[in-house]
Design an enzyme around this catalytic site. Structure first.
Site, PDB file in Angstrom:
ATOM      1  N   GLU A 431       0.854  -1.204   0.000  1.00  9.49           N
ATOM      2  CA  GLU A 431       0.000   0.000   0.000  1.00  9.49           C
ATOM      3  C   GLU A 431       0.885   1.247   0.000  1.00  9.49           C
ATOM      4  OE1 GLU A 431      -2.130   0.261   3.630  1.00  9.49           O
ATOM      5  OE2 GLU A 431      -2.983   2.243   3.199  1.00  9.49           O
ATOM      6  N   ASP A 504      -0.923  -1.126   5.781  1.00  8.66           N
ATOM      7  CA  ASP A 504      -0.771  -0.554   7.128  1.00  8.66           C
ATOM      8  C   ASP A 504      -1.616  -1.325   8.128  1.00  8.66           C
ATOM      9  OD1 ASP A 504      -0.592   2.918   5.979  1.00  8.66           O
ATOM     10  OD2 ASP A 504       0.875   1.272   6.016  1.00  8.66           O
ATOM     11  N   ASP A 506      -3.720  -0.492  10.117  1.00  7.26           N
ATOM     12  CA  ASP A 506      -4.808   0.391  10.608  1.00  7.26           C
ATOM     13  C   ASP A 506      -6.067   0.110   9.775  1.00  7.26           C
ATOM     14  OD1 ASP A 506      -3.575   3.359   8.825  1.00  7.26           O
ATOM     15  OD2 ASP A 506      -4.408   1.444   8.131  1.00  7.26           O
ATOM     16  N   ASP A 508      -7.549   1.776   7.383  1.00  9.65           N
ATOM     17  CA  ASP A 508      -7.401   1.913   5.923  1.00  9.65           C
ATOM     18  C   ASP A 508      -6.674   0.709   5.335  1.00  9.65           C
ATOM     19  OD1 ASP A 508      -6.980   5.544   5.878  1.00  9.65           O
ATOM     20  OD2 ASP A 508      -8.744   4.236   5.725  1.00  9.65           O
TER      21      ASP A 508
END
Ligand code: TTJ
Length: 643
Positions: A431, A504, A506, A508
């Site tokens: 990403e 990541d 997280d 997202d």
């Protein structure tokens, strides 16, 4: 020495043979129930349940209760005729004792009928008995309650009357406690069992199956569908928009094969078609699926031409076009199913193809004639699909002609590895450009390729093929993986043994991983089924104390590190917000180095095929309501990422 259960047992030749048989099961349980993992544990339940379902299919039982007891045992109770308690003429012992102590003596008393038990994994109740620390059977029959107990297959006492019941009452209850010496895991998973109970109830119209959990978290669900597989199709479509009101239903019997088919198109683009034989899931399809597809293509093309929806010079609608957005269940009952295929989950009986083709052709033709509006909706959707597929094909050809689908196009995006041996190669789908840059510097460029993704990829659950194939990121991944997609998929062309999604840690990042998994699942599902897809596990925290550095991959691990090194003031704890916060050395040692990293392999359980399909659509599809329900139901499992 005997306890209140045991009696001095005389072992004659037949008893010794019985014990040898059950001993063989305990020596090699995997040969009988596939594995001693949680899947094997659940097969014990299915093996017992199938016997009660057979009694329901024979028309003598309409309620089955499966209870997960507080002591860790499982009970299956039905209101059928009750396993016969009379002496078995050949064995000289009660029939019920034969069922639980002689291998493969299961099946149904008396021939005929379509047994669910004794099917694909049907090994007989005696295997369950052999693999249980104890098992008790209670039978209500002609005003009496009979009971017998076994321990690891050994008879503890002869079948005896333990009480009275109402004259007209009858039924069987089996309670078993899985053997902790055999199974790695002996805690039943409620949700996994619930999925199979729901499926079994859909497949057996009118049968009520109750699942009760009497352990810590007491709960219960009842599965009861008078509409049978018609309700199964409605369930498959509950998170989608159906294109017409009716669920199309065909049923009949041809040359000893009982055929049931239910179908309904929705506004999505993928097919959700599941096939069963004697209520056993056949993920590899087979002759019943072939018969269904042949009939569908034949009937809809004939209807489209007869009603001038297809002009004379139009090419025929392809099977894929007609099945775009189709949810369907094919359920056949056959007395001697032949299972073939890689995992023995493909139906080989050719009479099933003839029977399904004949029943569906006849009854679908009649349905379309009686429901011209619905017929037209389906034909027009198929024509649109054909046009989109042509556009996609042209897009692919155009793209290929421009050389952008061959090895040239993704050169600008892919940092490939030098090795050309797929078995040792892996590709990181990363990403963002900054993480992509770190990954490129960190990698072992002999075996590790890097494909940076610029932002979020298209949600393929909501897009049609031509739009999907127009998306650069999608096209690039298709080219990089090398296998092509859908019916042109060829796993032998896979360029990397591991496809590692590195995003990541997280929300997202989780969303991007989910979008990527949706694409792979809908276009190249065998990459998941064959175990080539992984999720990288970057650290969440970096802990520094003096010159020492530790990485924590979870809150619990951080806690353990802090306890181990002490919480004095010169501890420095950094919460990683994204891969880009790590320099390439850290990224290598924590996430990419095959010697030190942790990868999560994405698994696919064929027995959960329908649930997986549904979950992708609920999470990624158009309808918000089912997603909200899913999130509410599963929020307790989420680890919230509070920024
Ligand atoms: C077969 O036809 C003769 C009368 O008995 C029929 C029979 O076997 N019924 C039956 C068996 N009902 N339920 C079972 C059964 C239930 C459980 C939970 C477990 C097993 C091994 C059998």
């Amino acid at each position: 020495m005997t306890n209140e259960f045991e009696v001095e047992q005389e072992y004659d030749a037949s008893q010794i043979q019985i014990l040898e048989g059950l001993e063989a099961v305990r020596k090699r349980p995997g040969m009988y129930i596939g594995s001693t993992s949680i899947r094997g544990l659940h097969h014990l339940v299915y093996e017992i349940l199938d016997n009660s379902v057979d009694e329901a299919l024979a028309g003598f039982c309409d309620t089955i209760v499966v209870t997960l007891n507080a002591d860790g045992s499982c009970s299956v109770t039905d209101n059928g005729r009750g396993i016969p308690v009379g002496i078995h003429e050949k064995a000289g012992i009660p029939a019920v004792e034969v069922v639980f102590t002689i291998l493969h003596a299961g099946g149904k008393f008396g021939g005929g009928g379509y047994k669910v038990s004794g099917g694909l994994h049907g090994v007989g109740a005696s295997v369950v008995n052999a693999l249980s620390e104890w098992l008790e059977v209670e039978i209500k029959h002609e005003g009496k309650i009979y009971k017998q107990r076994y321990e690891r297959g050994k008879v503890m006492y002869a079948l005896k009357i333990v009480g009275d019941c109402a004259e007209g009452e009858s039924g069987t209850r089996v309670t078993f406690f899985p053997d902790r010496e055999i199974f790695e895991e002996t805690v039943f998973e409620y949700d996994t069992l619930a999925d199979r109970m729901r499926e079994m109830a859909f497949l057996t119209a009118g049968l009520k199956i109750v699942l009760e959990d009497d352990r810590e978290e007491k709960k219960s669900n009842t599965y009861h569908y008078e509409g049978g597989i018609r309700e199964f199709v409605s369930y498959l479509n509950h998170s989608k928009a159906a294109l017409y009101e009716d669920v199309i239903y065909c049923n009949g019997e041809k040359n000893g094969v009982v055929v049931e088919v239910a179908m309904q198109h929705n506004d999505a683009y993928n097919e959700s078609i599941y096939s069963f034989v004697n209520n056993i899931n056949t993920p590899e399809g087979g002759m019943h699926m072939t018969g269904f597809k042949n009939a569908l293509t034949k009937v809809f093309n004939k209807y489209a031409r007869d009603n001038k929806i297809l002009k004379d010079n139009d090419t025929d609608l392809s099977g894929e076009d007609i099945r775009e957005g189709l949810a369907a269940i094919i359920s056949v009952k056959i007395s001697d199913p032949q299972f073939e295929g890689q995992t023995k989950q493909k139906l080989g009986n050719s009479e099933a193809r003839t029977a399904v083709d004949a029943v569906v052709t006849e009854q679908l033709t009649y349905f379309l004639e009686q429901n011209p509006q619905t017929a037209r909706i389906i034909c027009e959707k198929s024509v649109q699909s054909a046009r989109a597929r042509d556009a996609a094909r042209k897009a692919r050809d155009l793209v290929r002609r421009k050389g952008t689908l061959d090895s040239m196009n993704f050169m600008g995006k892919l940092w490939d590895c030098n090795s050309r041996n797929p078995a040792e190669c892996e590709i990181f789908i990363v990403e963002g450009d900054s993480a992509g840059g770190s990954a490129k510097k960190a990698r072992n460029n002999s075996t590790q390729a890097i494909l940076p993704l610029r932002g979020k990829i298209l949600n393929v659950e909501k897009a049609r093929l031509d739009k999907i194939l127009g998306n650069e990121e999608i096209k690039t991944m298709i080219s990089c993986f090398g296998t092509n997609i859908h019916e042109e998929f060829d796993i032998s062309k896979l360029r990397y043994d591991k496809i590692i999604l590195m995003t990541d840690a997280d929300v997202d990042g989780a969303h991007i991983s989910t979008l990527l998994l949706t694409f792979i699942y809908r276009f190249m599902p065998d990459l998941i089924k064959e175990g080539h897809v992984y999720l990288a596990q970057p650290p969440l925290f970096k802990v520094e104390k003096g010159k020492n550095v530790w990485y924590a991959y979870s809150d619990r691990e951080l806690e353990e590190i802090m306890q181990a090194i002490g919480r004095d003031s010169n501890n420095k704890v950094q919460r990683y917000k994204g891969l880009g916060e790590m320099d390439y050395k850290q990224l290598w040692e924590t996430t990419m180095d095959p010697e030190r990293r942790v990868l999560k392999k994405v698994l696919y359980d064929e027995e959960q095929a329908a649930e997986i399909d549904l979950t992708f659509n609920v999470l990624m599809g158009d309808n918000v309501e089912p997603r909200r329900e899913f999130i509410e139901k599963n929020a307790k499992y989420a680890t919230l990422d509070i920024q």
